[in-house]
Design a protein around this motif. Sequence first.
Motif, PDB file in Angstrom:
ATOM      1  N   PRO A  35      23.460 -46.252  -6.680  1.00 50.49           N
ATOM      2  CA  PRO A  35      23.307 -46.590  -4.938  1.00 50.49           C
ATOM      3  C   PRO A  35      23.581 -45.303  -4.375  1.00 50.49           C
ATOM      4  O   PRO A  35      24.356 -44.368  -5.011  1.00 50.49           O
ATOM      5  N   SER A  36      23.416 -45.022  -3.252  1.00 47.85           N
ATOM      6  CA  SER A  36      23.729 -44.333  -2.441  1.00 47.85           C
ATOM      7  C   SER A  36      25.500 -43.926  -2.698  1.00 47.85           C
ATOM      8  O   SER A  36      26.111 -44.926  -2.494  1.00 47.85           O
ATOM      9  N   THR A  41      23.205 -36.964  -6.305  1.00 46.15           N
ATOM     10  CA  THR A  41      22.989 -35.572  -5.710  1.00 46.15           C
ATOM     11  C   THR A  41      23.919 -34.694  -6.019  1.00 46.15           C
ATOM     12  O   THR A  41      23.783 -33.357  -6.061  1.00 46.15           O
ATOM     13  N   THR A  42      25.299 -35.118  -5.984  1.00 46.99           N
ATOM     14  CA  THR A  42      26.242 -34.232  -6.240  1.00 46.99           C
ATOM     15  C   THR A  42      26.053 -33.557  -7.514  1.00 46.99           C
ATOM     16  O   THR A  42      26.333 -32.119  -7.754  1.00 46.99           O
ATOM     17  N   LEU A  43      25.902 -34.042  -8.638  1.00 47.65           N
ATOM     18  CA  LEU A  43      25.350 -33.772  -9.976  1.00 47.65           C
ATOM     19  C   LEU A  43      24.247 -32.671  -9.736  1.00 47.65           C
ATOM     20  O   LEU A  43      24.495 -31.467 -10.259  1.00 47.65           O
ATOM     21  N   LEU A  44      23.356 -33.152  -9.250  1.00 51.84           N
ATOM     22  CA  LEU A  44      22.114 -32.182  -8.973  1.00 51.84           C
ATOM     23  C   LEU A  44      22.779 -30.690  -8.504  1.00 51.84           C
ATOM     24  O   LEU A  44      22.379 -29.634  -8.836  1.00 51.84           O
ATOM     25  N   HIS A 194      17.045 -44.332  -6.513  1.00 48.72           N
ATOM     26  CA  HIS A 194      17.786 -45.378  -6.552  1.00 48.72           C
ATOM     27  C   HIS A 194      16.702 -46.732  -6.747  1.00 48.72           C
ATOM     28  O   HIS A 194      16.690 -47.722  -6.358  1.00 48.72           O
ATOM     29  N   SER A 195      15.436 -46.084  -7.092  1.00 46.80           N
ATOM     30  CA  SER A 195      14.342 -47.209  -7.384  1.00 46.80           C
ATOM     31  C   SER A 195      14.344 -47.510  -8.783  1.00 46.80           C
ATOM     32  O   SER A 195      13.880 -46.628  -9.884  1.00 46.80           O
ATOM     33  N   GLN A 196      14.446 -48.804  -9.151  1.00 48.34           N
ATOM     34  CA  GLN A 196      14.265 -49.225 -10.556  1.00 48.34           C
ATOM     35  C   GLN A 196      12.792 -49.194 -10.915  1.00 48.34           C
ATOM     36  O   GLN A 196      12.569 -48.901 -12.430  1.00 48.34           O
ATOM     37  N   GLN A 197      11.806 -49.323 -10.099  1.00 49.69           N
ATOM     38  CA  GLN A 197      10.463 -48.860 -10.755  1.00 49.69           C
ATOM     39  C   GLN A 197      10.198 -47.552 -10.917  1.00 49.69           C
ATOM     40  O   GLN A 197       9.513 -47.254 -12.183  1.00 49.69           O
ATOM     41  N   MET A 209      24.762 -44.292 -12.853  1.00 48.78           N
ATOM     42  CA  MET A 209      25.868 -43.629 -12.243  1.00 48.78           C
ATOM     43  C   MET A 209      26.354 -44.551 -11.137  1.00 48.78           C
ATOM     44  O   MET A 209      25.779 -45.576 -10.332  1.00 48.78           O
ATOM     45  N   ALA A 210      27.747 -44.514 -10.938  1.00 47.43           N
ATOM     46  CA  ALA A 210      28.616 -45.499  -9.952  1.00 47.43           C
ATOM     47  C   ALA A 210      30.060 -44.762  -9.574  1.00 47.43           C
ATOM     48  O   ALA A 210      30.659 -44.331 -10.633  1.00 47.43           O
TER      49      ALA A 210
END
Length: 359
Positions: A35-36, A41-44, A194-197, A209-210
Amino acid sequence: MTQTITARFFLDYGEFKFDVDLRLPGSGISVLFGPSGSGKTTLLRCIAGLQRAPQGLLKINGEVWQDSERGVFVPTHKRPLGYVFQEASLFPHLTVTENLQFGLKRINKPSSAADLHQIIELLGIGHLLKRMPDRLSGGERQRVAIARALALNPEVLLMDEPLAALDFQRKQEILPFLNRLHQELNIPVLYVTHSQQEVAQLADTLVIMADGRALASGPLAETLSRLDVPLAHDREAATVWPVTVIEHEADYHLTRVAFAGGTLSLPAIDAAVGTPLRVQVYARDASIALELPSATSILNVLPATVTGLTDGHGGQSVVRLKVGNQALLAHITRKSTVLLGLRVGMGVYVQIKGTSILN
């Protein structure tokens, strides 16, 4: 030597602590899912060097980009990487060709004309080269942005929710090209979503991640079927199987595919025998029987072994099964679990009521 990415970072923001320790394959697509605010993004940004973790170690296929204990930190402009953001951010005053060529001067080994032609072919943008960005659709702009990142001859490609700003139609337009990247690129791709598809269609490796941590990471099918992570309990819980087309039953409008340890019948697929595909099976579409059904309309009834059981939400059980060499999840009622006497190690039959073809 096996190619790998080692990424260990710790950042203390007070109430939020970012603490990851990952070892990822040095090729294929590793999807960072969550999730947001989970830290994707911090990891990237830490991998790109845009954010410097006081405690960090980063190795990309043997090259050290950061080692805080040794005082090593390679600045962003010296890291051979490509970065694709949610917005394409093309230069509006440059044509597509000029956008692709921009930045080549900053790399030590420029892409050859042949390399650039291959990238253009891979992303299907040859007919767009003379256009200005304002004459491109959202999907076309994003394909150009990906091509521009690849033109830098990167050693890793970072993609931060590249489809998030697109509508459904544009997402469907670009996904086949992302699948081609998956099949043809020899560099690792770290893909945030955050898209399961998108997870199901693109991931070779999945990182869940969470709260600034990696809850789980590993091969896609294995990680999707772990009972100790939230995805297995979600209403959209599913497993993904790699399959190969082996036969078409034209009279019945069916296609037979093989997976590791068995076969499935699917609605007719327009693909040649030998074509590799991915099939998604939702946990809600799998049911369990103790004996082989003697008469059923369900075509896919397969022997399986129970490998895990846990209580889900609202009177539901989550059952992990092994079918051939593939993991499968089934959501059934807790009452059914009790009446069937399910336990780990038990042999059963699984009925698969529906599947989705992903590519």
